[in-house]
Design a protein around this motif. Structure first.
Motif, PDB file in Angstrom:
ATOM      1  N   VAL A  42      -6.213  12.140  -2.544  1.00  0.00           N
ATOM      2  CA  VAL A  42      -5.892  12.910  -3.759  1.00  0.00           C
ATOM      3  C   VAL A  42      -6.710  14.196  -3.755  1.00  0.00           C
ATOM      4  N   PRO A  43      -6.235  15.239  -4.452  1.00  0.00           N
ATOM      5  CA  PRO A  43      -7.048  16.460  -4.585  1.00  0.00           C
ATOM      6  C   PRO A  43      -8.296  16.173  -5.426  1.00  0.00           C
ATOM      7  N   TRP A  44      -9.365  16.874  -5.121  1.00  0.00           N
ATOM      8  CA  TRP A  44     -10.598  16.750  -5.910  1.00  0.00           C
ATOM      9  C   TRP A  44     -10.475  17.734  -7.073  1.00  0.00           C
ATOM     10  N   ALA A  45     -10.236  17.173  -8.243  1.00  0.00           N
ATOM     11  CA  ALA A  45      -9.927  18.006  -9.406  1.00  0.00           C
ATOM     12  C   ALA A  45     -11.050  18.973  -9.738  1.00  0.00           C
ATOM     13  N   GLU A  46     -12.304  18.556  -9.527  1.00  0.00           N
ATOM     14  CA  GLU A  46     -13.438  19.401  -9.912  1.00  0.00           C
ATOM     15  C   GLU A  46     -13.771  20.468  -8.873  1.00  0.00           C
ATOM     16  N   GLU A  47     -13.239  20.349  -7.660  1.00  0.00           N
ATOM     17  CA  GLU A  47     -13.559  21.297  -6.598  1.00  0.00           C
ATOM     18  C   GLU A  47     -12.265  21.817  -5.987  1.00  0.00           C
ATOM     19  N   ALA A  48     -11.924  23.060  -6.289  1.00  0.00           N
ATOM     20  CA  ALA A  48     -10.675  23.646  -5.801  1.00  0.00           C
ATOM     21  C   ALA A  48     -10.650  23.663  -4.271  1.00  0.00           C
ATOM     22  N   GLY A  49      -9.535  23.232  -3.695  1.00  0.00           N
ATOM     23  CA  GLY A  49      -9.349  23.256  -2.247  1.00  0.00           C
ATOM     24  C   GLY A  49      -9.852  22.013  -1.536  1.00  0.00           C
ATOM     25  N   TRP A  50     -10.654  21.221  -2.208  1.00  0.00           N
ATOM     26  CA  TRP A  50     -11.188  20.002  -1.610  1.00  0.00           C
ATOM     27  C   TRP A  50     -10.261  18.821  -1.925  1.00  0.00           C
ATOM     28  N   GLY A  51     -10.308  17.830  -1.044  1.00  0.00           N
ATOM     29  CA  GLY A  51      -9.589  16.586  -1.281  1.00  0.00           C
ATOM     30  C   GLY A  51     -10.553  15.414  -1.269  1.00  0.00           C
ATOM     31  N   VAL A  52     -10.054  14.250  -1.624  1.00  0.00           N
ATOM     32  CA  VAL A  52     -10.862  13.034  -1.624  1.00  0.00           C
ATOM     33  C   VAL A  52     -10.081  11.923  -0.923  1.00  0.00           C
ATOM     34  N   TRP A  53     -10.764  11.250  -0.019  1.00  0.00           N
ATOM     35  CA  TRP A  53     -10.198  10.064   0.638  1.00  0.00           C
ATOM     36  C   TRP A  53     -10.965   8.857   0.093  1.00  0.00           C
ATOM     37  N   SER A  54     -10.262   8.008  -0.640  1.00  0.00           N
ATOM     38  CA  SER A  54     -10.880   6.843  -1.269  1.00  0.00           C
ATOM     39  C   SER A  54     -10.387   5.575  -0.567  1.00  0.00           C
ATOM     40  N   MET A  55     -11.288   4.969   0.225  1.00  0.00           N
ATOM     41  CA  MET A  55     -10.926   3.774   1.016  1.00  0.00           C
ATOM     42  C   MET A  55     -11.123   2.510   0.197  1.00  0.00           C
ATOM     43  N   GLY A  56     -10.064   1.762   0.019  1.00  0.00           N
ATOM     44  CA  GLY A  56     -10.152   0.518  -0.721  1.00  0.00           C
ATOM     45  C   GLY A  56     -10.822  -0.577   0.077  1.00  0.00           C
ATOM     46  N   PRO A  57     -11.190  -1.685  -0.568  1.00  0.00           N
ATOM     47  CA  PRO A  57     -11.880  -2.787   0.116  1.00  0.00           C
ATOM     48  C   PRO A  57     -11.091  -3.358   1.271  1.00  0.00           C
ATOM     49  N   ALA A  58      -9.764  -3.303   1.206  1.00  0.00           N
ATOM     50  CA  ALA A  58      -8.964  -3.868   2.299  1.00  0.00           C
ATOM     51  C   ALA A  58      -9.242  -3.169   3.617  1.00  0.00           C
ATOM     52  N   HIS A  59      -9.777  -1.941   3.545  1.00  0.00           N
ATOM     53  CA  HIS A  59     -10.069  -1.179   4.765  1.00  0.00           C
ATOM     54  C   HIS A  59     -11.465  -1.483   5.292  1.00  0.00           C
ATOM     55  N   ARG A  60     -12.250  -2.190   4.522  1.00  0.00           N
ATOM     56  CA  ARG A  60     -13.661  -2.308   4.797  1.00  0.00           C
ATOM     57  C   ARG A  60     -13.976  -3.516   5.658  1.00  0.00           C
ATOM     58  N   LYS A  61     -14.978  -3.395   6.479  1.00  0.00           N
ATOM     59  CA  LYS A  61     -15.258  -4.394   7.512  1.00  0.00           C
ATOM     60  C   LYS A  61     -15.617  -5.755   6.937  1.00  0.00           C
ATOM     61  N   THR A  62     -16.426  -5.816   5.892  1.00  0.00           N
ATOM     62  CA  THR A  62     -16.885  -7.107   5.362  1.00  0.00           C
ATOM     63  C   THR A  62     -16.536  -7.271   3.891  1.00  0.00           C
ATOM     64  N   ALA A  63     -15.614  -6.485   3.386  1.00  0.00           N
ATOM     65  CA  ALA A  63     -15.303  -6.523   1.957  1.00  0.00           C
ATOM     66  C   ALA A  63     -14.768  -7.884   1.529  1.00  0.00           C
ATOM     67  N   ASP A  64     -13.903  -8.470   2.364  1.00  0.00           N
ATOM     68  CA  ASP A  64     -13.312  -9.756   2.009  1.00  0.00           C
ATOM     69  C   ASP A  64     -14.389 -10.828   1.891  1.00  0.00           C
ATOM     70  N   LYS A  65     -15.371 -10.807   2.792  1.00  0.00           N
ATOM     71  CA  LYS A  65     -16.423 -11.819   2.769  1.00  0.00           C
ATOM     72  C   LYS A  65     -17.278 -11.687   1.513  1.00  0.00           C
ATOM     73  N   ARG A  66     -17.492 -10.452   1.045  1.00  0.00           N
ATOM     74  CA  ARG A  66     -18.376 -10.226  -0.108  1.00  0.00           C
ATOM     75  C   ARG A  66     -17.613 -10.184  -1.421  1.00  0.00           C
ATOM     76  N   ASP A  67     -16.267 -10.315  -1.361  1.00  0.00           N
ATOM     77  CA  ASP A  67     -15.428 -10.136  -2.550  1.00  0.00           C
ATOM     78  C   ASP A  67     -15.726  -8.784  -3.194  1.00  0.00           C
ATOM     79  N   ASP A  68     -15.833  -7.766  -2.350  1.00  0.00           N
ATOM     80  CA  ASP A  68     -16.226  -6.421  -2.779  1.00  0.00           C
ATOM     81  C   ASP A  68     -14.985  -5.659  -3.218  1.00  0.00           C
ATOM     82  N   GLN A  69     -14.955  -5.226  -4.473  1.00  0.00           N
ATOM     83  CA  GLN A  69     -13.809  -4.488  -4.990  1.00  0.00           C
ATOM     84  C   GLN A  69     -14.096  -2.989  -5.148  1.00  0.00           C
ATOM     85  N   SER A  70     -15.242  -2.529  -4.697  1.00  0.00           N
ATOM     86  CA  SER A  70     -15.580  -1.109  -4.810  1.00  0.00           C
ATOM     87  C   SER A  70     -14.839  -0.311  -3.739  1.00  0.00           C
ATOM     88  N   ARG A  71     -14.881   1.013  -3.890  1.00  0.00           N
ATOM     89  CA  ARG A  71     -14.198   1.883  -2.932  1.00  0.00           C
ATOM     90  C   ARG A  71     -15.218   2.846  -2.326  1.00  0.00           C
TER      91      ARG A  71
END
Length: 516
Positions: free
Chosen positions: A304-333
């Motif tokens: 998504v575009p970074w609303a506070e910084e013109a021209g910048w974007g943000v890549w937000s990786m969900g827990p499903a992409h994370r190496k040990t997220a499932d083991k820790r029940d980690d829901q952060s991004r």
């Protein structure tokens, strides 16, 4: 009419037979069910009785070989068995009676059963309802496919179908011991594939944990009647102390991508000589220093575009992409700010994927193997292959080491700030209560200067690398030549492996024939 038979009746019957008299029957009134049948072909004792609408018949023998008293004794035994429902008169019964009367020798004593064979038969009967290795493996892989990522399922499927596991074919999983699996893992380790052995053990352990679950045990048989092994202690032998040097001269786990290699990857990706989708994936790999799996599995919705910084974007990786997220029940991004130079190249790809209804930023180009559908994301091995085609030693993981090393050593970025970008936990312990339950902060403002400095430095390396490139057609030809050579080498190795397996199989068949 029944008469009380005597020796006189028997002698007369034998005389009538000799004279060719007409056939007749004499019924013994003393022993019900006993008859003496007389006819031109001889005299013979017989038994006939009707009980509960069932007729029992049996020919006993002929006088004088079988006397009247002996015939009465046999019929009395037959009557007793029928009344007690312990036996039905037949050939076996008659043989028993002749042995009792001494007219036949006793049967040889029954040989005692081989206790080993008895145990094997009992084991076979007890194991009949439960899964064999192949059934258990397919059931487990179906569960992995249902609950985990597709990449994880494919990874487990590859490990659990290794040729070394073929020795388990047809065996009940409840009878597979820790020693059996440890021997297979050790064989893989002894072949020089030490890391592969570690990975194989790490795939077998969770499979057995699943087979031990209460709702699965009724089919796997583990734990029923105390049979089954806990594989929690399954592990590969220790790795060799000498570090393995690869064919290209790299020491596994220690190589750091050089500034020149980082610049070369970025410059080639922007030159237009390789596939645009792969080029963008390589650029994202270099400029974000993320692992190859989150790169290829990146989803359109995560950018998504970074609303506070013109021209910048943000890549937000969900827990499903994370190496040990499932083991820790980690829901952060894990969110990363993308500098304008990178975000400007990602936006057109996002639009193209959205218009085509694609879920992934880097969609699959061709099937992973014959018969598969083209609907997923790019194969992560494609990133490794393109780096080899460029003639580089560095792998995607080596580029991550390059980011950590050069950011700290050259750009003087603090270790804490490097962790903010590289570490999916962003340098915070997984059991941190404040972070896990009370803080919702992507820390984009802290990551922004780290990403900006890294991008600027990479741009300098790319410019230096591009200055040394030959003309683009020649560069493309060099990359294509390395790719063809790599593919031919791979085909040759595959052919040699198949030939060796075939020769081993033929040698085994020949040995079996000679033994037979």
């Amino acid at each position: 009419m029944a008469v009380r038979l005597s020796k006189t009746h028997v002698d007369k019957a034998l005389k009538d037979v000799a004279n060719g008299a007409r056939a007749y029957d004499l019924i013994d009134s003393q022993q019900p069910g006993l008859l003496l049948r007389v006819g031109p072909r001889g005299a013979r004792w017989a038994f006939k009785i009707i009980r509960q609408r069932t007729t029992f018949r049996l020919t006993l023998g002929s006088p004088p070989g079988l006397t009247l008293d002996e015939a009465r004794s046999i019929v009395a035994e037959a009557q007793r068995h029928i009344a007690n429902r312990t036996d039905e008169p037949g050939d076996r019964f008659l043989e028993d009676q002749f042995i009792r009367l001494g007219k036949l020798p006793p049967r040889p004593p029954r040989q005692p059963r081989d206790p080993v064979q008895v145990a094997e038969m009992m084991e076979l009967a007890g194991d009949m309802p439960f899964w064999k290795w192949e059934q258990a493996r397919e059931a487990y892989l179906a569960e992995v496919q249902r609950t985990l990522r597709e990449a994880t399922w494919k990874d487990y499927r590859a490990k659990l179908t290794l040729p070394e596991l073929g020795v388990l074919a047809g065996r009940k999983v409840r009878r597979i011991s820790l020693e059996d699996l440890a021997g297979i893992v050790a064989a893989v380790h002894g072949s020089g594939r030490e890391t592969h052995a570690v990975n194989l053990a790490s795939a077998l352990r969770p499979m057995w944990r699943w087979l031990w679950q209460a709702h699965v045990r009724t089919r796997s048989g583990l734990g029923i009647e105390g049979i089954g092994t806990d594989m929690a202690k399954l592990s590969a032998p220790p790795k060799s102390k000498a570090r393995k040097v690869r064919a290209n001269g790299k020491v596994a786990g220690r190589y750091v991508a050089t500034p020149a290699e980082i610049g070369t990857v970025l410059a080639v990706a922007r030159s237009g000589v390789i596939d645009p989708t792969v080029s963008l994936a390589l650029e994202l790999l270099v400029l974000t220093a993320q692992r190859r799996r989150p790169i290829v599995d990146a989803r359109v919705e995560d950018f998504v575009p970074w609303a506070e910084e013109a021209g910048w974007g943000v890549w937000s990786m969900g827990p499903a992409h994370r190496k040990t997220a499932d083991k820790r029940d980690d829901q952060s991004r894990h969110a990363l700010p993308l500098p304008p130079a990178l975000w400007a190249r990602i936006v057109p790809q996002l639009k193209a994927c959205t218009d085509a209804g694609r879920e992934h930023l880097f969609p699959q180009i061709r099937p992973w193997k014959l018969g598969d559908a083209v609907a997923g994301h790019m194969n992560e091995a494609a990133l490794n292959h393109r780096l080899l085609d460029m003639g580089l030693k560095a792998s995607p993981h080596d580029i991550r080491r390059g980011f950590s090393t050069h950011s700290q050593k050259i750009l003087k970025t603090s270790r804490k700030d490097v962790k903010l970008v590289m570490d999916h936990s962003e340098g915070i312990a997984s059991d941190d209560v404040l972070e896990g339950h009370y803080t919702v902060d992507d820390r984009l403002d802290e990551k922004q200067p780290v990403m900006a400095r890294w991008l600027s430095w990479c741009e300098e390396q790319a410019a230096a690398a591009a200055a040394g490139f030959p003309p683009l057609p020649e560069l493309a030809a060099q990359i294509a030549a390395r790719r063809r050579a790599r593919e031919q080498d791979g085909k040759a190795k595959t052919a040699a492996k198949k030939a060796a397996e075939k020769a081993a199989a033929e040698a085994g068949d020949k040995a079996v024939d000679l033994a037979a």
